[in-house]
Scaffold this motif. Structure first.
Motif, PDB file in Angstrom:
ATOM      1  N   GLU A  76       0.885  -1.778  -0.328  1.00 39.90           N
ATOM      2  CA  GLU A  76      -0.340   0.324   0.049  1.00 39.90           C
ATOM      3  C   GLU A  76       0.546   1.657  -0.016  1.00 39.90           C
ATOM      4  N   ILE A  77       1.979   1.107   0.318  1.00 38.57           N
ATOM      5  CA  ILE A  77       2.396   2.314   0.205  1.00 38.57           C
ATOM      6  C   ILE A  77       3.161   2.570  -0.435  1.00 38.57           C
ATOM      7  N   ASP A  78       3.953   1.428  -1.910  1.00 41.89           N
ATOM      8  CA  ASP A  78       3.428   1.332  -3.454  1.00 41.89           C
ATOM      9  C   ASP A  78       2.960   2.920  -3.528  1.00 41.89           C
ATOM     10  N   GLY A  79       1.384   2.080  -3.232  1.00 37.24           N
ATOM     11  CA  GLY A  79      -0.091   3.017  -3.859  1.00 37.24           C
ATOM     12  C   GLY A  79       0.631   4.436  -3.570  1.00 37.24           C
ATOM     13  N   VAL A  80       0.702   4.907  -2.200  1.00 33.82           N
ATOM     14  CA  VAL A  80       0.485   6.366  -2.036  1.00 33.82           C
ATOM     15  C   VAL A  80       1.347   7.163  -2.529  1.00 33.82           C
ATOM     16  N   ILE A  81       2.255   6.161  -2.763  1.00 31.52           N
ATOM     17  CA  ILE A  81       4.151   7.349  -3.752  1.00 31.52           C
ATOM     18  C   ILE A  81       3.675   6.905  -4.848  1.00 31.52           C
ATOM     19  N   LEU A  82       3.158   6.722  -5.639  1.00 32.13           N
ATOM     20  CA  LEU A  82       3.133   6.643  -7.428  1.00 32.13           C
ATOM     21  C   LEU A  82       1.843   8.011  -6.959  1.00 32.13           C
ATOM     22  N   GLY A  83       1.030   7.503  -6.529  1.00 37.46           N
ATOM     23  CA  GLY A  83      -0.137   8.520  -6.494  1.00 37.46           C
ATOM     24  C   GLY A  83       0.846   9.646  -6.266  1.00 37.46           C
ATOM     25  N   ALA A  84       1.328  10.125  -5.001  1.00 38.80           N
ATOM     26  CA  ALA A  84       1.871  11.611  -5.316  1.00 38.80           C
ATOM     27  C   ALA A  84       3.030  11.764  -6.446  1.00 38.80           C
ATOM     28  N   ALA A  85       3.692  11.217  -6.685  1.00 35.04           N
ATOM     29  CA  ALA A  85       3.997  10.828  -7.948  1.00 35.04           C
ATOM     30  C   ALA A  85       3.127  11.597  -9.243  1.00 35.04           C
ATOM     31  N   ALA A  86       2.468  11.334  -9.251  1.00 36.00           N
ATOM     32  CA  ALA A  86       1.460  11.472 -10.280  1.00 36.00           C
ATOM     33  C   ALA A  86       1.209  12.879  -9.954  1.00 36.00           C
ATOM     34  N   GLY A  87       1.188  13.329  -9.384  1.00 35.10           N
ATOM     35  CA  GLY A  87       0.147  14.728  -8.347  1.00 35.10           C
ATOM     36  C   GLY A  87       1.319  15.490  -9.020  1.00 35.10           C
ATOM     37  N   ALA A  88       2.731  14.763  -8.295  1.00 34.37           N
ATOM     38  CA  ALA A  88       3.827  15.749  -8.807  1.00 34.37           C
ATOM     39  C   ALA A  88       3.697  16.569  -9.521  1.00 34.37           C
ATOM     40  N   GLY A  89       3.693  15.351 -11.037  1.00 28.25           N
ATOM     41  CA  GLY A  89       4.204  15.932 -11.958  1.00 28.25           C
ATOM     42  C   GLY A  89       3.259  16.903 -12.658  1.00 28.25           C
ATOM     43  N   PHE A  90       2.368  16.354 -12.306  1.00 31.74           N
ATOM     44  CA  PHE A  90       0.605  17.334 -12.938  1.00 31.74           C
ATOM     45  C   PHE A  90       0.826  18.649 -11.933  1.00 31.74           C
ATOM     46  N   ALA A  91       1.424  19.026 -11.097  1.00 25.70           N
ATOM     47  CA  ALA A  91       0.934  19.726 -10.741  1.00 25.70           C
ATOM     48  C   ALA A  91       2.514  21.041 -10.912  1.00 25.70           C
ATOM     49  N   THR A  92       3.111  20.120 -11.315  1.00 20.79           N
ATOM     50  CA  THR A  92       4.583  20.892 -11.637  1.00 20.79           C
ATOM     51  C   THR A  92       4.477  21.997 -13.502  1.00 20.79           C
ATOM     52  N   LEU A  93       4.072  20.446 -14.664  1.00 17.36           N
ATOM     53  CA  LEU A  93       4.191  20.694 -15.541  1.00 17.36           C
ATOM     54  C   LEU A  93       1.799  22.138 -15.700  1.00 17.36           C
ATOM     55  N   GLU A  94       1.766  21.748 -14.860  1.00 15.40           N
ATOM     56  CA  GLU A  94      -0.267  22.781 -14.627  1.00 15.40           C
ATOM     57  C   GLU A  94       0.685  24.071 -14.153  1.00 15.40           C
ATOM     58  N   THR A  95       1.768  24.159 -13.198  1.00 19.33           N
ATOM     59  CA  THR A  95       1.402  25.461 -12.922  1.00 19.33           C
ATOM     60  C   THR A  95       2.755  26.195 -13.313  1.00 19.33           C
ATOM     61  N   THR A  96       3.457  25.610 -13.966  1.00 14.98           N
ATOM     62  CA  THR A  96       4.538  25.846 -15.488  1.00 14.98           C
ATOM     63  C   THR A  96       3.619  27.105 -16.579  1.00 14.98           C
TER      64      THR A  96
END
Length: 531
Positions: A292-312
């Motif tokens: 389940e830790i893998d799921g939390v980390i993968l979701g956070a990573a996808a959200g971080a990528g989305f946030a970085t490009l969207e913010t730019t």
């Protein structure tokens, strides 16, 4: 993580565990380890469970590159001490042989985890045991073989392991240094922006958009949450969330969303959370990412990528459009503050909640659409909509609730991973969240009660044990005992010979090498290793 219908009675009941027939200690030799229960190089096994691994929540924390987050556990049983490998990546070795099921320890045996060796010894001596716990009797054994003196008094955390110890541990980590350097560079770029003008935006926008997501990744790395997955996987989820998530969300929002109302914000939340979750779909097929830790980390990573490009993209758009009261540069700074520096409380948290719930309820399947998954998705969409639709207050409420939920998922995931193959199925998410609301500091999964501090006092000595040559069964004073019936193995017991570290390096298809004999996959790219 798989579940099993059979679980150790002492672990699931949450009551007082039955003491073993004798008490024991571990003598640790390795490159780097720490434990709150350590007395020199010894760790007494005076607790019903002793967990070993990389995470700081373990009883024995090993900073070994080949150790897993929660690598192994030693449990009390009426027959003795039982060691179990908790689905680690590189395995646990006992006297040179890899264990694949719960195994009864014999005094004198050597446990090897990565490059760290823990020798198991019985204790004998005089002391006072807790009420209900019989004082250990001296075992029948041959003449002492260099018996080492051992004294132990359990008074809780040793000196230096409280707040001061925590500060010392955090001081050696890198995430806060990355954040500090990034903020200094960002302030410098802002000053440069005021001096030279818009050309400095090429520095300001990337720094502000990527600072918090990168800091989050470094924090996960420092905390060893990434230790059981190849390095490319979280970055793959990051890129997928950025490119696929932002592209799909942009197209769908252009078609279906109009206006700036709260309803429109909810619609945006529904679309963007769906797109970010879709960005990690193909990771569901990987059997290496079962925790389940893998799921939390993968979701956070996808959200971080989305946030970085969207913010730019939002920052560039804000500069050219501007605001009536501030102009282009003021609009850029406002966008970077709300969407860049606060991204960890927004997109990172929301997607981690959804994907964490997916991994929590999946069991042995690739995907299960449960009520818990739907509930987590609804919560994330609501938090997203409130963040966008209710200025300031909505952001504060959404950020606090989101972090509270992330804490729940991580605590529950770590608690269940400590059971290994005996992990019980998770309760319904709604029930678990209600329990967490009223009891936020209670252990998510019942654990066996440990004896109170001060229960074991006196002078203890390592019982003699004749050590056999490496790789051979030890000539222990305790005869082998049959496997206890309350603990049936979760998979067929088998052993593999341990390969000495002097063997030549093993190579993956991408050319990366490793000298670890137990590794099955490349730690750099995840490809299978040769040999």
């Amino acid at each position: 993580m798989s579940s099993s219908s059979v679980a150790p009675p002492s672990s699931v009941a949450g009551g007082v565990a039955s003491p073993p027939p004798y008490y024991a200690t571990l003598v640790v030799r390795g490159p780097a380890w720490r434990s709150r229960f350590a007395q020199g190089d010894q760790i007494p096994l005076f607790r019903p469970e002793t967990h070993i691994g990389k995470l700081a929540s373990n009883d024995i924390m090993i900073t070994d590159p080949f150790a897993s987050r929660i690598h192994a556990v030693i449990r009390w049983t009426p027959q003795g001490y039982l060691i179990e490998d908790l689905r680690s990546t590189n395995g646990t070795f006992l006297n040179g042989q890899r264990i694949t099921g719960p195994t009864l320890l014999q005094p004198g045996q050597v446990i090897r985890i990565g490059q760290t060796e823990l020798t198991f010894y019985a204790l004998q001596g005089q002391g006072r045991a807790a009420i209900g716990y019989a004082a250990p009797a001296a075992p029948m054994a041959p003449a002492p073989i260099a018996a080492a003196p051992f004294q132990y008094v359990d008074r809780g955390l040793p000196a230096g392991q409280g707040i001061g110890g925590w500060i010392g541990l955090e001081w050696r980590k890198h995430y806060w240094k990355v954040l500090l350097v990034g903020l200094i560079l960002l302030f410098g770029a802002e000053y440069l922006l005021s001096v030279v003008g818009q050309s400095a935006l090429l520095l300001v926008i990337p720094l502000a958009a990527a600072l918090m997501p990168v800091t989050f990744f470094i924090y996960c790395w420092d905390s060893d949450y990434l230790s059981d997955m190849p390095r490319w996987i979280p970055w793959g989820a990051f890129i997928s969330g950025a490119v696929l998530g932002v592209t799909l969300a942009f197209i769908l929002e252009m078609i279906f969303v109009n206006g700036d109302s709260l309803g429109a914000s909810m619609a945006i939340g529904f679309i963007e959370e769906s797109c970010k979750a879709l960005a990690v779909v193909w990771f569901l097929r990987s059997r290496r990412l079962r925790s389940e830790i893998d799921g939390v980390i993968l979701g956070a990573a996808a959200g971080a990528g989305f946030a970085t490009l969207e913010t730019t993209l939002y920052a560039v758009t804000a500069y050219f459009n501007g605001f009536q009261d501030g102009g282009g540069i003021a609009a850029v700074n406002q966008t970077l503050l709300l969407r860049g520096l606060l991204a960890i409380f927004g997109h990172v948290t929301w997607t981690a909640i959804i994907v964490g719930a997916v991994w929590r309820d999946r069991g042995q399947r690739s995907f299960r659409l449960t009520f818990g998954v739907i509930l987590a998705f609804a919560i994330a969409v609501t938090l997203h909509g409130v963040w966008d639709g209710v200025p300031v207050v909505g952001m504060l409420i959404s950020g606090v609730i989101g972090l509270w939920l992330i804490r729940f998922f991580l605590r529950e995931a770590v608690a269940r991973e400590k059971f290994g193959a005996f992990a019980p199925p998770p309760p319904p998410l709604l029930v678990a969240l209600i329990t967490y609301l009223f009891h936020p500091f209670r252990d998510p999964v019942p654990r066996p009660a440990a004896p109170p501090a001060g229960s074991f006092t006196g002078s203890w000595q390592i019982a003699p044990a004749a050590l056999a040559p490496w790789g051979a069964p030890p000539a222990a004073p305790y005869p082998p005992q049959p496997y206890p019936q309350p603990y049936p193995p979760s998979y067929a017991p088998a052993v593999q010979s341990y390969a000495p570290p002097q063997l030549p390096s093993r190579v993956c298809v991408n050319g990366h090498t490793t000298t670890d004999p137990a590794a099955r996959f490349c730690r750099v790219c995840g490809a299978p290793l040769s040999g």
